[in-house]
Design an enzyme around this catalytic site. Structure first.
Site, PDB file in Angstrom:
ATOM      1  N   HIS A 222       1.052  -1.224   0.017  1.00 37.36           N
ATOM      2  CA  HIS A 222      -0.139  -0.044  -0.464  1.00 37.36           C
ATOM      3  C   HIS A 222       0.541   1.092   0.192  1.00 37.36           C
ATOM      4  CE1 HIS A 222      -4.032   2.963   0.822  1.00 37.36           C
ATOM      5  NE2 HIS A 222      -2.921   3.324   1.641  1.00 37.36           N
ATOM      6  N   SER A 223       0.335   2.271  -0.898  1.00 40.48           N
ATOM      7  CA  SER A 223       1.503   3.595  -0.708  1.00 40.48           C
ATOM      8  C   SER A 223       2.647   3.336  -1.054  1.00 40.48           C
ATOM      9  CB  SER A 223       0.737   4.332   0.235  1.00 40.48           C
ATOM     10  OG  SER A 223       1.284   5.329   0.433  1.00 40.48           O
ATOM     11  N   LEU A 224       3.856   3.833  -0.662  1.00 44.93           N
ATOM     12  CA  LEU A 224       5.485   3.511  -1.126  1.00 44.93           C
ATOM     13  C   LEU A 224       5.877   1.937  -0.669  1.00 44.93           C
ATOM     14  CD1 LEU A 224       7.570   4.334  -1.095  1.00 44.93           C
ATOM     15  CD2 LEU A 224       8.225   4.461   1.576  1.00 44.93           C
TER      16      LEU A 224
ATOM     17  N   SER B 148      -1.553  -0.769  -4.387  1.00 46.69           N
ATOM     18  CA  SER B 148      -3.213   0.124  -3.417  1.00 46.69           C
ATOM     19  C   SER B 148      -2.633   0.895  -3.221  1.00 46.69           C
ATOM     20  CB  SER B 148      -3.296  -1.005  -2.128  1.00 46.69           C
ATOM     21  OG  SER B 148      -4.539  -0.269  -1.245  1.00 46.69           O
TER      22      SER B 148
END
Length: 251
Positions: A73-75, A101
């Site tokens: 998720h994200s990074l 994500s």
């Protein structure tokens, strides 16, 4: 099916430990902790995304004795993408699915504003904008003293990332986004360029941290995707672009 899960900026992979009791028992959730946090607190924090992906590939490669998937998720989505390429470069089999994500596609992202270290005040402001940290945590000075160095390193990692065009991944890419997240639909669709296999985009209600607020829906989608790939239900991965926009359940 092993599901290796990578954390988001400032977070610990042990967040994913709760998924073990929420996903079907045939999915073996494996949180992938990064240096400098959780059980790896004594190791130096990483600030080079490509070096981190290479290090994680070396650690995970020996455990790939069966089917697996990656989630970030994200990074964490960005690192999962680089980790997939690093594993393939080492001769590992491709994951069943790469789940990305809450992140722009690597080819369209611009992290240049994160190249210099942020002050504590600037980091706290970023946390507020992302709407994923409770106010009581933000006002806890002792908690923030331990959290901000990790977050600062992660933002530096965002700033240090440079995209390298490579061959499309031979595995499906399944992308999740939030309806109210600042990440644009176009930048989510751009993940399609990174795969020669199926592509799916699911847009869930919520902001950047829909991973918390829509956890049940997210896990249902992950479980269904892995079931299709492992032959546990009828059907196969999408052979062309596919997008779904999920709406909040009505009562």
């Amino acid at each position: 099916m092993r599901l290796f899960c990578l954390p988001y900026s400032g977070g610990s992979a042990m967040f994913y430990a709760r998924w073990r009791r929420l996903l079907p028992t045939w999915i073996d959730v494996r949180p992938v902790e990064w240096p400098g946090r959780g059980a790896r607190m004594d190791e130096p924090l990483a600030t080079d995304p490509r070096a981190l992906a290479s290090q994680l590939a070396a650690e995970i490669h020996t455990r790939l004795d069966g089917p697996y998937a990656l989630f970030g998720h994200s990074l964490g989505a960005l690192i999962a993408f680089e980790l997939t390429h690093s594993l393939l470069d080492r001769g590992a089999p491709a994951p069943a699915v790469l789940f990305a994500s809450g992140a722009e596609a690597p080819s369209v992202r611009d992290g240049s504003i994160w190249r210099l270290p942020l002050s504590d005040d600037a980091l706290l402001e970023e946390l507020r904008n992302l709407q994923g940290t409770p106010d009581e945590a933000l006002s806890n000075a002792e908690l923030m003293r331990s959290a901000l160095p990790v977050l600062r390193a992660d933002f530096l990692m965002c700033g240090a990332y440079t995209y390298r065009p490579r061959y499309p991944l031979p595995c499906p890419v399944h992308v999740f986004g939030g309806v109210d997240d600042e990440t644009s639909r176009e930048s989510l669709h751009a993940w399609r360029r990174e795969t020669s296999a199926g592509f799916t985009l699911d847009v869930l209600p919520g902001h950047h941290f829909f991973i918390h607020t829509q956890q049940a829906e997210l896990l249902d989608l992950i479980g269904s995707a892995l079931a299709r790939q492992s032959g546990r239900s009828i059907g196969s991965h999408w052979s062309k672009d596919h997008e779904r926009i999920l709406r909040p359940a009505t009562r």
